[in-house]
Scaffold this active site. Structure first.
Site, PDB file in Angstrom:
ATOM      1  CB  SER A  28      -0.942  -0.008   1.207  1.00 19.47           C
ATOM      2  OG  SER A  28      -0.238  -0.187   2.420  1.00 19.47           O
ATOM      3  CD  GLU A  30       0.728   7.840   5.154  1.00 20.50           C
ATOM      4  OE1 GLU A  30       0.373   6.777   5.707  1.00 20.50           O
ATOM      5  OE2 GLU A  30       1.311   8.764   5.751  1.00 20.50           O
ATOM      6  CG  ASP A 121       0.545  14.639  16.640  1.00 20.74           C
ATOM      7  OD1 ASP A 121       0.420  13.958  17.671  1.00 20.74           O
ATOM      8  OD2 ASP A 121       1.246  14.316  15.670  1.00 20.74           O
ATOM      9  CG  PHE A 228       9.831  13.561   8.121  1.00 21.26           C
ATOM     10  CD1 PHE A 228       9.320  14.842   8.218  1.00 21.26           C
ATOM     11  CD2 PHE A 228       9.822  12.940   6.881  1.00 21.26           C
ATOM     12  CE1 PHE A 228       8.821  15.500   7.110  1.00 21.26           C
ATOM     13  CE2 PHE A 228       9.329  13.588   5.764  1.00 21.26           C
ATOM     14  CZ  PHE A 228       8.829  14.874   5.870  1.00 21.26           C
ATOM     15  CG  HIS A 278       1.464   1.949   4.486  1.00 27.01           C
ATOM     16  ND1 HIS A 278       0.311   2.027   3.732  1.00 27.01           N
ATOM     17  CD2 HIS A 278       1.660   3.200   4.995  1.00 27.01           C
ATOM     18  CE1 HIS A 278      -0.171   3.254   3.784  1.00 27.01           C
ATOM     19  NE2 HIS A 278       0.637   3.988   4.536  1.00 27.01           N
TER      20      HIS A 278
END
Length: 308
Positions: A28, A30, A121, A228, A278
């Site tokens: 998958s 994103e 968040d 990140f 993913h």
């Protein structure tokens, strides 16, 4: 994972049913929603480039307090019109039940059948958590108003959620999400495969049987990865950090090294039986395609020199 194992090797060929028992691994992708129609059109082109992976779904992120709500819906509908299984993220922090209900109604109206349910968040300077404090409460609410319509993904943290009081508490919170009705989970990215397997084993010991899919972050630049990782609590192993620091501004070497690192990680995960991968694409195709080409999952891809 040892540094000596990073000598480039022939592509790994994964045959259907070779891992995950008798089930082939599921892949998958994103993406995050662009802010303009031009950006949406560009992302659709990128997403089409990645269709050679035959992704089970393509997820689209959702900003804090729904800050990209409309963009998420627009991108999901554009992908859906393009024939893809588009999967919106839905974060609940700072939202009321009425707001979440309205969003879910939108997705039901458009026959979206797959969600990634997250706590999310709070934006900086905001303190109102809204009606939901935890993702488990969001999952339970989705099930309450929509039954079994949605396949629900949730987040998992092999290296422990940065706000968790302990690893044990983090495991219990994760189990609450599964018990509330989540079908499967996607992990935060990591570069230490043993952290993932330790987490999977600990979940199994608690009776969790839902698939836990590793999240994979291709390495575009060391500065971006560091930023990140600091925000989300993902660990960059010291030896990887030191090697990338040593490359300085040599972006080509950072990307070439990163491709070796991530390809090796993916191969080890799939060989040992991970249920899939993913990819956090960051709205780019090149690195994900090259990693999958090296794994033998696609026949097309780029050479390292082209990626750099």
């Amino acid at each position: 994972m040892q540094q000596s194992n990073l000598i480039p090797a022939p592509p790994l060929s994964l045959k259907e049913g070779e891992c995950c028992g008798n089930a082939a691994p599921v892949f998958s992708l994103e993406f995050f929603p662009p802010k303009t129609q031009e950006g949406i059109d560009k992302l659709i082109r990128i997403q089409r480039e990645l269709q050679c992976l035959r992704p089970a779904f393509c997820s689209v992120t959702f900003g804090a307090c729904g800050s990209t709500r409309e963009g998420t819906l627009d991108m999901v509908l554009a992908m859906k019109r393009d024939g893809q299984n588009a999967t919106p993220h839905l974060s609940c922090i700072g939202a009321s039940k009425a707001q979440i209900h309205d969003i879910i109604d939108h997705y039901l109206a458009h026959d979206i059948q797959h969600l990634v349910a997250l706590r999310g968040d709070l934006p900086s300077g905001t303190f109102d958590t809204g009606a939901f404090r935890y993702a488990a409460e969001l999952v339970a609410f989705i099930r309450e108003i929509s039954g079994d319509h949605f396949h629900i993904e949730v987040a998992a943290y092999p290296e422990v959620h940065p706000q968790a009081t302990s690893a044990e508490d983090d495991l219990r919170y994760f189990k609450r999400k599964i018990d509330a009705g989540a079908d499967s989970a996607i992990t935060q990215y990591f570069y230490n495969a043993e952290a993932y397997w330790s987490f999977v084993d600990a979940c199994a010991a608690l009776g969790v049987t839902a698939p836990i899919v590793p999240g994979i972050m291709p390495i575009m630049s060391f500065s971006r990865l560091s930023r990140f990782s600091e925000m989300c609590g993902a660990e960059i192993p010291r030896w990887i950090r030191r090697r990338m620091e040593g490359y300085g501004d040599d972006l080509a070497s950072v990307r070439a090294f990163g491709l070796d690192i991530v390809t090796d990680l993916c191969a080890r995960l799939l060989e040992r039986g991970a249920p899939g991968l993913h990819f956090y694409t960051l709205n780019q195709a090149e690195l994900t395609l090259e990693i999958c080409r090296r794994l033998g999952l696609v026949t097309t891809g780029l050479n390292v020199s082209e990626v750099s």
